[in-house]
Design an enzyme around this catalytic site. Structure first.
Site, PDB file in Angstrom:
ATOM      1  N   PHE A 141       1.060  -1.154   0.339  1.00  0.00           N
ATOM      2  CA  PHE A 141       0.391  -0.040   0.187  1.00  0.00           C
ATOM      3  C   PHE A 141       0.976   1.293   0.251  1.00  0.00           C
ATOM      4  CE2 PHE A 141      -2.586   3.354   1.249  1.00  0.00           C
ATOM      5  CZ  PHE A 141      -3.727   3.075   0.602  1.00  0.00           C
ATOM      6  N   LYS A 168       2.301  11.896   7.215  1.00  0.00           N
ATOM      7  CA  LYS A 168       1.378  11.245   8.449  1.00  0.00           C
ATOM      8  C   LYS A 168       2.417  11.834   9.258  1.00  0.00           C
ATOM      9  CE  LYS A 168      -0.166   6.291   6.745  1.00  0.00           C
ATOM     10  NZ  LYS A 168      -1.487   7.183   6.150  1.00  0.00           N
ATOM     11  N   ASP A 221       9.046   2.844   1.877  1.00  0.00           N
ATOM     12  CA  ASP A 221       8.111   3.667   2.113  1.00  0.00           C
ATOM     13  C   ASP A 221       7.764   3.491   3.871  1.00  0.00           C
ATOM     14  OD1 ASP A 221       5.504   5.043   2.990  1.00  0.00           O
ATOM     15  OD2 ASP A 221       4.650   3.692   0.688  1.00  0.00           O
TER      16      ASP A 221
END
Ligand code: PXG
Length: 406
Positions: free
Chosen positions: A141, A255, A226
Protein backbone atom coordinates in the site's frame (compact mmCIF):
# COMPACT_ATOMS: atom_id res chain seq x y z
CA UNK A 1 -33.15 11.09 14.60
CA UNK A 2 -30.08 11.38 16.84
CA UNK A 3 -27.29 13.84 16.17
CA UNK A 4 -24.90 11.08 15.12
CA UNK A 5 -27.31 9.65 12.59
CA UNK A 6 -28.12 13.11 11.26
CA UNK A 7 -24.45 13.94 10.67
CA UNK A 8 -23.74 10.60 9.06
CA UNK A 9 -26.72 11.03 6.72
CA UNK A 10 -25.44 14.43 5.68
CA UNK A 11 -22.07 12.96 4.72
CA UNK A 12 -23.78 10.12 2.85
CA UNK A 13 -25.80 12.63 0.90
CA UNK A 14 -23.04 15.11 0.05
CA UNK A 15 -19.94 12.97 -0.24
CA UNK A 16 -18.77 10.20 -2.52
CA UNK A 17 -19.11 6.79 -0.89
CA UNK A 18 -15.44 5.87 -0.96
CA UNK A 19 -15.23 4.88 2.74
CA UNK A 20 -17.03 2.69 5.24
CA UNK A 21 -16.26 4.33 8.59
CA UNK A 22 -17.38 3.09 11.99
CA UNK A 23 -20.65 4.86 12.93
CA UNK A 24 -19.09 7.37 15.32
CA UNK A 25 -18.87 11.14 14.77
CA UNK A 26 -15.94 12.68 16.58
CA UNK A 27 -15.90 16.33 17.57
CA UNK A 28 -12.95 16.72 19.95
CA UNK A 29 -9.60 15.13 20.70
CA UNK A 30 -6.86 15.42 23.28
CA UNK A 31 -3.82 13.17 23.70
CA UNK A 32 -4.97 9.63 23.06
CA UNK A 33 -8.66 10.40 23.70
CA UNK A 34 -11.48 11.55 21.43
CA UNK A 35 -15.10 12.51 22.15
CA UNK A 36 -18.11 12.02 19.90
CA UNK A 37 -21.01 14.41 19.37
CA UNK A 38 -23.07 12.56 21.99
CA UNK A 39 -20.41 13.22 24.64
CA UNK A 40 -18.99 9.66 24.68
CA UNK A 41 -15.26 9.32 25.28
CA UNK A 42 -13.11 6.85 23.34
CA UNK A 43 -9.54 5.71 23.36
CA UNK A 44 -8.12 6.25 19.87
CA UNK A 45 -6.25 3.08 18.98
CA UNK A 46 -5.88 3.91 15.29
CA UNK A 47 -4.19 7.33 15.49
CA UNK A 48 -5.41 8.20 11.99
CA UNK A 49 -3.28 5.37 10.63
CA UNK A 50 -0.25 6.57 12.59
CA UNK A 51 -0.58 10.25 11.67
CA UNK A 52 -1.32 11.11 15.31
CA UNK A 53 1.78 9.54 16.89
CA UNK A 54 2.26 12.68 19.01
CA UNK A 55 -1.36 12.53 20.28
CA UNK A 56 -4.30 14.76 19.39
CA UNK A 57 -3.63 18.49 19.56
CA UNK A 58 -0.24 18.24 21.19
CA UNK A 59 0.17 21.65 22.88
CA UNK A 60 3.64 22.31 21.39
CA UNK A 61 2.46 21.49 17.89
CA UNK A 62 -0.70 23.56 18.22
CA UNK A 63 1.36 26.46 19.58
CA UNK A 64 3.67 26.25 16.55
CA UNK A 65 0.64 26.14 14.23
CA UNK A 66 -1.03 29.15 15.81
CA UNK A 67 2.15 31.16 16.06
CA UNK A 68 3.03 30.57 12.41
CA UNK A 69 -0.57 31.12 11.27
CA UNK A 70 -0.39 34.58 12.74
CA UNK A 71 2.62 35.49 10.61
CA UNK A 72 2.63 33.68 7.27
CA UNK A 73 0.98 30.57 5.87
CA UNK A 74 1.70 30.26 2.16
CA UNK A 75 3.99 31.76 -0.43
CA UNK A 76 4.19 28.91 -2.97
CA UNK A 77 7.67 27.97 -4.06
CA UNK A 78 7.81 30.98 -6.37
CA UNK A 79 9.34 32.77 -3.39
CA UNK A 80 11.35 31.58 -0.42
CA UNK A 81 9.85 31.40 3.05
CA UNK A 82 11.78 31.69 6.30
CA UNK A 83 10.67 28.29 7.75
CA UNK A 84 11.31 25.61 5.16
CA UNK A 85 15.10 25.42 5.32
CA UNK A 86 15.33 24.94 9.07
CA UNK A 87 12.63 22.25 8.99
CA UNK A 88 14.33 20.24 6.24
CA UNK A 89 17.72 20.69 7.92
CA UNK A 90 16.29 19.26 11.15
CA UNK A 91 14.55 16.41 9.32
CA UNK A 92 17.63 15.42 7.29
CA UNK A 93 19.89 15.45 10.35
CA UNK A 94 17.40 13.45 12.39
CA UNK A 95 16.91 10.73 9.79
CA UNK A 96 20.37 10.88 8.20
CA UNK A 97 20.11 12.23 4.65
CA UNK A 98 21.66 15.04 2.65
CA UNK A 99 18.42 16.39 1.23
CA UNK A 100 14.64 16.35 1.51
CA UNK A 101 11.94 17.35 -0.94
CA UNK A 102 8.79 18.49 0.86
CA UNK A 103 5.29 17.52 -0.28
CA UNK A 104 1.92 17.20 1.49
CA UNK A 105 0.42 13.72 1.32
CA UNK A 106 2.03 10.32 1.50
CA UNK A 107 1.08 9.47 -2.06
CA UNK A 108 2.89 12.59 -3.26
CA UNK A 109 6.03 11.59 -1.39
CA UNK A 110 5.87 8.19 -3.09
CA UNK A 111 5.35 9.79 -6.52
CA UNK A 112 8.34 12.03 -5.78
CA UNK A 113 10.49 9.01 -4.94
CA UNK A 114 9.41 7.23 -8.13
CA UNK A 115 10.25 10.25 -10.28
CA UNK A 116 13.57 10.82 -8.52
CA UNK A 117 14.73 7.24 -8.85
CA UNK A 118 13.60 6.89 -12.45
CA UNK A 119 15.44 10.05 -13.43
CA UNK A 120 18.51 8.92 -11.47
CA UNK A 121 18.31 5.67 -13.45
CA UNK A 122 18.44 7.53 -16.77
CA UNK A 123 20.85 10.33 -15.87
CA UNK A 124 23.27 8.58 -13.54
CA UNK A 125 22.98 4.82 -13.92
CA UNK A 126 22.61 5.05 -17.70
CA UNK A 127 19.48 2.96 -18.21
CA UNK A 128 18.08 3.29 -21.75
CA UNK A 129 15.29 5.89 -22.08
CA UNK A 130 11.88 4.65 -20.84
CA UNK A 131 13.32 1.26 -19.84
CA UNK A 132 13.67 1.85 -16.08
CA UNK A 133 12.00 -0.70 -13.83
CA UNK A 134 10.97 -0.40 -10.20
CA UNK A 135 10.37 -3.60 -8.27
CA UNK A 136 7.43 -3.51 -5.84
CA UNK A 137 5.82 -6.05 -3.52
CA UNK A 138 2.54 -7.88 -3.58
CA UNK A 139 0.10 -6.71 -0.92
CA UNK A 140 1.70 -3.23 -0.97
CA UNK A 141 0.00 0.00 0.00
CA UNK A 142 1.67 3.19 -1.19
CA UNK A 143 -1.32 5.48 -1.81
CA UNK A 144 -4.13 6.11 -4.26
CA UNK A 145 -2.82 7.92 -7.33
CA UNK A 146 -3.32 6.20 -10.67
CA UNK A 147 0.39 5.37 -10.97
CA UNK A 148 0.47 3.90 -7.46
CA UNK A 149 -2.74 1.85 -7.67
CA UNK A 150 -1.52 0.65 -11.06
CA UNK A 151 1.06 -1.51 -9.30
CA UNK A 152 -1.20 -2.63 -6.46
CA UNK A 153 -1.98 -6.33 -6.22
CA UNK A 154 -5.38 -5.53 -4.69
CA UNK A 155 -7.97 -5.84 -7.44
CA UNK A 156 -10.37 -3.34 -5.83
CA UNK A 157 -7.76 -0.58 -5.77
CA UNK A 158 -7.24 -0.95 -9.54
CA UNK A 159 -10.56 -2.04 -10.94
CA UNK A 160 -12.02 0.58 -13.26
CA UNK A 161 -9.10 3.01 -12.95
CA UNK A 162 -6.79 1.92 -15.78
CA UNK A 163 -4.89 2.30 -18.04
CA UNK A 164 -1.90 2.37 -15.74
CA UNK A 165 1.72 3.50 -15.74
CA UNK A 166 4.10 0.76 -16.95
CA UNK A 167 7.53 0.04 -15.48
CA UNK A 168 6.70 -1.80 -12.25
CA UNK A 169 7.41 -5.43 -11.44
CA UNK A 170 5.54 -7.21 -8.62
CA UNK A 171 7.23 -9.81 -6.43
CA UNK A 172 6.05 -11.57 -3.24
CA UNK A 173 6.71 -9.60 -0.02
CA UNK A 174 9.39 -10.89 2.32
CA UNK A 175 10.86 -13.20 -0.33
CA UNK A 176 14.49 -12.24 -0.78
CA UNK A 177 15.10 -14.83 -3.52
CA UNK A 178 12.25 -13.32 -5.52
CA UNK A 179 13.98 -9.94 -5.29
CA UNK A 180 17.29 -11.41 -6.38
CA UNK A 181 15.60 -13.07 -9.35
CA UNK A 182 13.68 -9.92 -10.34
CA UNK A 183 16.58 -7.45 -10.67
CA UNK A 184 17.87 -6.73 -14.15
CA UNK A 185 20.22 -4.14 -15.59
CA UNK A 186 17.16 -1.91 -16.01
CA UNK A 187 16.18 -2.02 -12.34
CA UNK A 188 16.40 1.47 -10.89
CA UNK A 189 14.80 0.82 -7.51
CA UNK A 190 13.04 -1.49 -5.07
CA UNK A 191 10.06 0.22 -3.43
CA UNK A 192 9.04 -1.51 -0.20
CA UNK A 193 7.34 -1.04 3.15
CA UNK A 194 9.69 -2.32 5.89
CA UNK A 195 6.53 -3.66 7.55
CA UNK A 196 3.28 -3.77 5.59
CA UNK A 197 0.59 -1.75 7.36
CA UNK A 198 -2.52 -1.78 5.19
CA UNK A 199 -1.57 -5.21 3.93
CA UNK A 200 -2.46 -6.51 7.41
CA UNK A 201 0.51 -5.66 9.68
CA UNK A 202 2.86 -8.08 7.96
CA UNK A 203 6.33 -8.29 9.51
CA UNK A 204 8.89 -9.56 6.98
CA UNK A 205 11.47 -12.21 7.92
CA UNK A 206 14.31 -10.92 10.07
CA UNK A 207 17.09 -9.33 8.07
CA UNK A 208 14.88 -8.82 4.99
CA UNK A 209 15.68 -5.14 4.61
CA UNK A 210 19.39 -5.80 5.21
CA UNK A 211 19.49 -8.39 2.45
CA UNK A 212 17.38 -6.18 0.19
CA UNK A 213 19.95 -3.42 0.71
CA UNK A 214 22.80 -5.75 -0.28
CA UNK A 215 20.96 -6.87 -3.43
CA UNK A 216 20.19 -3.27 -4.40
CA UNK A 217 23.82 -2.24 -3.90
CA UNK A 218 25.08 -5.07 -6.04
CA UNK A 219 22.54 -4.25 -8.76
CA UNK A 220 23.23 -0.50 -8.55
CA UNK A 221 19.57 0.12 -7.76
CA UNK A 222 18.05 2.29 -5.04
CA UNK A 223 16.42 0.83 -1.95
CA UNK A 224 13.29 2.95 -1.49
CA UNK A 225 11.58 2.54 1.88
CA UNK A 226 8.02 3.74 2.29
CA UNK A 227 8.05 4.69 5.99
CA UNK A 228 4.93 6.83 5.76
CA UNK A 229 3.09 4.61 8.24
CA UNK A 230 6.00 2.82 9.96
CA UNK A 231 8.31 5.80 10.34
CA UNK A 232 8.80 8.41 13.05
CA UNK A 233 8.70 6.09 16.01
CA UNK A 234 5.66 3.93 15.37
CA UNK A 235 7.48 0.59 15.38
CA UNK A 236 9.81 1.44 18.24
CA UNK A 237 12.59 2.91 16.09
CA UNK A 238 12.80 6.30 14.37
CA UNK A 239 12.62 4.35 11.08
CA UNK A 240 11.36 0.78 10.96
CA UNK A 241 14.40 0.01 8.73
CA UNK A 242 16.60 0.66 11.75
CA UNK A 243 15.44 -2.69 13.14
CA UNK A 244 17.67 -4.20 10.48
CA UNK A 245 20.39 -1.56 10.84
CA UNK A 246 19.52 -0.24 7.39
CA UNK A 247 19.49 3.32 6.10
CA UNK A 248 17.62 3.07 2.80
CA UNK A 249 18.80 5.11 -0.20
CA UNK A 250 15.46 6.87 -0.45
CA UNK A 251 12.89 7.20 2.31
CA UNK A 252 9.34 8.51 2.20
CA UNK A 253 7.77 10.07 5.29
CA UNK A 254 4.32 11.53 5.86
CA UNK A 255 1.49 11.11 8.36
CA UNK A 256 3.16 11.81 11.76
CA UNK A 257 5.50 14.31 10.09
CA UNK A 258 2.53 16.66 10.33
CA UNK A 259 1.91 15.80 13.99
CA UNK A 260 -1.71 14.91 13.30
CA UNK A 261 -2.36 18.54 12.56
CA UNK A 262 -1.46 19.32 8.99
CA UNK A 263 -0.52 17.29 5.89
CA UNK A 264 3.27 17.23 5.67
CA UNK A 265 5.28 14.66 3.73
CA UNK A 266 8.76 14.40 2.30
CA UNK A 267 11.04 12.29 0.18
CA UNK A 268 14.60 12.07 1.52
CA UNK A 269 17.74 10.95 -0.25
CA UNK A 270 21.38 11.83 -0.77
CA UNK A 271 22.65 14.18 -3.48
CA UNK A 272 23.21 11.57 -6.18
CA UNK A 273 19.45 11.04 -6.33
CA UNK A 274 18.09 14.40 -5.26
CA UNK A 275 20.30 16.41 -7.56
CA UNK A 276 18.57 14.96 -10.63
CA UNK A 277 15.80 17.48 -10.08
CA UNK A 278 16.11 20.77 -11.95
CA UNK A 279 13.78 23.77 -11.59
CA UNK A 280 10.45 22.89 -13.16
CA UNK A 281 10.86 19.10 -12.93
CA UNK A 282 8.64 18.63 -9.91
CA UNK A 283 6.78 20.55 -7.24
CA UNK A 284 3.65 21.35 -5.31
CA UNK A 285 1.82 24.58 -4.50
CA UNK A 286 1.60 23.74 -0.80
CA UNK A 287 4.73 21.57 -0.41
CA UNK A 288 7.19 23.16 2.00
CA UNK A 289 4.87 25.98 2.99
CA UNK A 290 5.77 27.86 6.17
CA UNK A 291 2.82 26.51 8.17
CA UNK A 292 3.74 22.94 7.23
CA UNK A 293 7.39 23.60 8.07
CA UNK A 294 6.60 25.09 11.48
CA UNK A 295 4.23 22.24 12.32
CA UNK A 296 6.62 19.59 10.99
CA UNK A 297 9.46 20.99 12.99
CA UNK A 298 7.41 20.95 16.22
CA UNK A 299 6.21 17.42 15.40
CA UNK A 300 9.84 16.26 15.19
CA UNK A 301 10.78 18.10 18.41
CA UNK A 302 8.01 16.25 20.25
CA UNK A 303 9.10 12.86 18.87
CA UNK A 304 12.65 13.44 20.06
CA UNK A 305 12.06 15.27 23.33
CA UNK A 306 9.38 12.86 24.52
CA UNK A 307 11.40 9.85 23.30
CA UNK A 308 8.37 8.50 21.45
CA UNK A 309 10.22 5.76 19.52
CA UNK A 310 11.59 4.42 22.82
CA UNK A 311 8.14 4.58 24.39
CA UNK A 312 6.68 2.66 21.44
CA UNK A 313 9.33 -0.04 21.78
CA UNK A 314 8.84 -0.49 25.50
CA UNK A 315 5.05 -0.21 25.67
CA UNK A 316 4.59 -2.17 22.46
CA UNK A 317 6.59 -5.14 23.72
CA UNK A 318 4.66 -5.25 26.94
CA UNK A 319 1.26 -4.67 25.29
CA UNK A 320 1.79 -7.41 22.71
CA UNK A 321 2.59 -9.84 25.54
CA UNK A 322 -0.55 -8.83 27.42
CA UNK A 323 -2.69 -9.23 24.30
CA UNK A 324 -1.36 -12.77 23.89
CA UNK A 325 -2.12 -13.47 27.55
CA UNK A 326 -5.83 -12.80 26.93
CA UNK A 327 -5.91 -16.29 25.46
CA UNK A 328 -8.79 -15.54 23.10
CA UNK A 329 -10.39 -18.47 21.23
CA UNK A 330 -10.86 -16.11 18.24
CA UNK A 331 -7.25 -15.12 17.71
CA UNK A 332 -5.04 -16.83 15.20
CA UNK A 333 -1.96 -14.68 15.60
CA UNK A 334 -0.72 -11.45 17.15
CA UNK A 335 2.06 -9.68 15.28
CA UNK A 336 3.73 -6.35 14.86
CA UNK A 337 6.52 -4.16 16.13
CA UNK A 338 6.41 -1.38 18.69
CA UNK A 339 2.94 0.08 18.84
CA UNK A 340 1.89 -1.20 15.43
CA UNK A 341 0.12 -4.39 16.34
CA UNK A 342 -2.24 -6.62 14.39
CA UNK A 343 -4.54 -9.17 16.01
CA UNK A 344 -5.55 -11.72 13.39
CA UNK A 345 -9.09 -13.07 13.82
CA UNK A 346 -9.65 -16.73 12.92
CA UNK A 347 -11.93 -17.15 9.92
CA UNK A 348 -14.13 -19.47 11.99
CA UNK A 349 -14.84 -16.46 14.26
CA UNK A 350 -15.95 -14.22 11.37
CA UNK A 351 -14.18 -11.06 10.21
CA UNK A 352 -12.43 -8.31 12.17
CA UNK A 353 -15.11 -5.67 11.63
CA UNK A 354 -17.64 -6.92 14.26
CA UNK A 355 -14.78 -7.04 16.79
CA UNK A 356 -14.03 -3.38 16.02
CA UNK A 357 -17.73 -2.56 16.46
CA UNK A 358 -17.80 -4.37 19.81
CA UNK A 359 -14.65 -2.51 20.91
CA UNK A 360 -16.29 0.77 19.94
CA UNK A 361 -19.20 -0.01 22.23
CA UNK A 362 -16.66 -0.36 25.03
CA UNK A 363 -14.97 2.94 24.24
CA UNK A 364 -12.11 1.78 22.05
CA UNK A 365 -11.68 2.91 18.46
CA UNK A 366 -9.75 0.44 16.33
CA UNK A 367 -10.12 -0.30 12.64
CA UNK A 368 -9.93 -3.55 10.78
CA UNK A 369 -7.46 -3.98 7.99
CA UNK A 370 -7.56 -6.68 5.36
CA UNK A 371 -10.77 -8.31 6.67
CA UNK A 372 -9.20 -10.47 9.38
CA UNK A 373 -6.91 -8.08 11.24
CA UNK A 374 -7.79 -5.74 14.13
CA UNK A 375 -5.06 -3.14 14.30
CA UNK A 376 -3.96 -1.53 17.56
CA UNK A 377 -1.86 1.57 16.96
CA UNK A 378 -2.54 4.15 19.69
CA UNK A 379 -0.81 7.52 19.86
CA UNK A 380 2.73 6.97 21.13
CA UNK A 381 2.11 9.35 24.05
CA UNK A 382 -0.18 6.72 25.59
CA UNK A 383 0.71 5.43 29.07
CA UNK A 384 0.85 1.94 30.51
CA UNK A 385 -2.07 2.76 32.80
CA UNK A 386 -4.30 3.69 29.87
CA UNK A 387 -3.23 0.57 27.98
CA UNK A 388 -4.14 -1.48 31.05
CA UNK A 389 -7.65 -0.02 30.96
CA UNK A 390 -7.86 -0.82 27.27
CA UNK A 391 -6.72 -4.38 27.88
CA UNK A 392 -9.66 -4.98 30.22
CA UNK A 393 -12.11 -3.97 27.49
CA UNK A 394 -10.22 -5.83 24.76
CA UNK A 395 -10.19 -8.93 26.97
CA UNK A 396 -13.96 -8.74 27.41
CA UNK A 397 -14.53 -8.55 23.67
CA UNK A 398 -12.08 -11.26 22.72
CA UNK A 399 -13.10 -13.72 25.43
CA UNK A 400 -16.85 -13.42 24.72
CA UNK A 401 -18.54 -15.38 21.90
CA UNK A 402 -17.63 -13.91 18.49
CA UNK A 403 -19.64 -10.72 17.87
CA UNK A 404 -22.06 -10.77 14.94
CA UNK A 405 -21.88 -8.22 12.08
CA UNK A 406 -24.00 -5.11 12.75
N1 PXG B 1 2.31 4.66 2.11
C1 PXG B 1 1.86 3.96 3.16
C2 PXG B 1 2.70 2.86 3.72
C3 PXG B 1 0.62 4.28 3.72
O1 PXG B 1 0.17 3.58 4.76
C4 PXG B 1 0.38 6.03 2.05
C5 PXG B 1 1.61 5.66 1.56
C6 PXG B 1 -0.37 7.16 1.40
O2 PXG B 1 -0.48 8.27 2.22
P1 PXG B 1 -1.61 9.37 1.94
O3 PXG B 1 -1.25 10.50 2.84
O4 PXG B 1 -1.53 9.74 0.51
O5 PXG B 1 -2.94 8.74 2.29
C7 PXG B 1 -0.14 5.33 3.14
C8 PXG B 1 -1.50 5.70 3.63
C9 PXG B 1 -6.77 5.70 2.99
C10 PXG B 1 -5.74 5.05 3.89
O6 PXG B 1 -7.77 6.16 3.55
C11 PXG B 1 -4.40 5.30 3.73
C12 PXG B 1 -3.49 4.70 4.58
C13 PXG B 1 -3.95 3.90 5.59
C14 PXG B 1 -5.27 3.66 5.73
C15 PXG B 1 -6.20 4.24 4.90
O7 PXG B 1 -6.55 5.70 1.79
N2 PXG B 1 -2.13 4.81 4.48
Amino acid sequence: MGRTEELIREVDRWSAHNYHPLPVVIERGEGCWVWDVEGNKYLDMLSAYSAVNQGHRHPRIIAALVDQAERLTLTSRAFHNDQMGAFLHQLCELVGYHKALPMNTGAEAVETAIKAVRKWGYMVKGVAPEAGEIIVCENNFHGRTTTIVGFSSEEQYRHGFGPFTPGFKLIPYGDIDALRAAVTENTVGFLVEPLQGEGGVIVPPEGYMKEAQAICREANAKLMADEIQTGLGRTGRMLCCHWDGVTPDVVMLGKALGGGVYPVSACLADEDVMDVFAPGDHGSTFGGNPLAAAVGSAALDVLVDEKLPERAAELGDWFMGELSAIGSPHVEEIRGRGLMIGVVVKESSGTARPFCEALMERGILAKETHYQVVRFAPPLVITREILEEALAAIGEVFRAPAPQPA
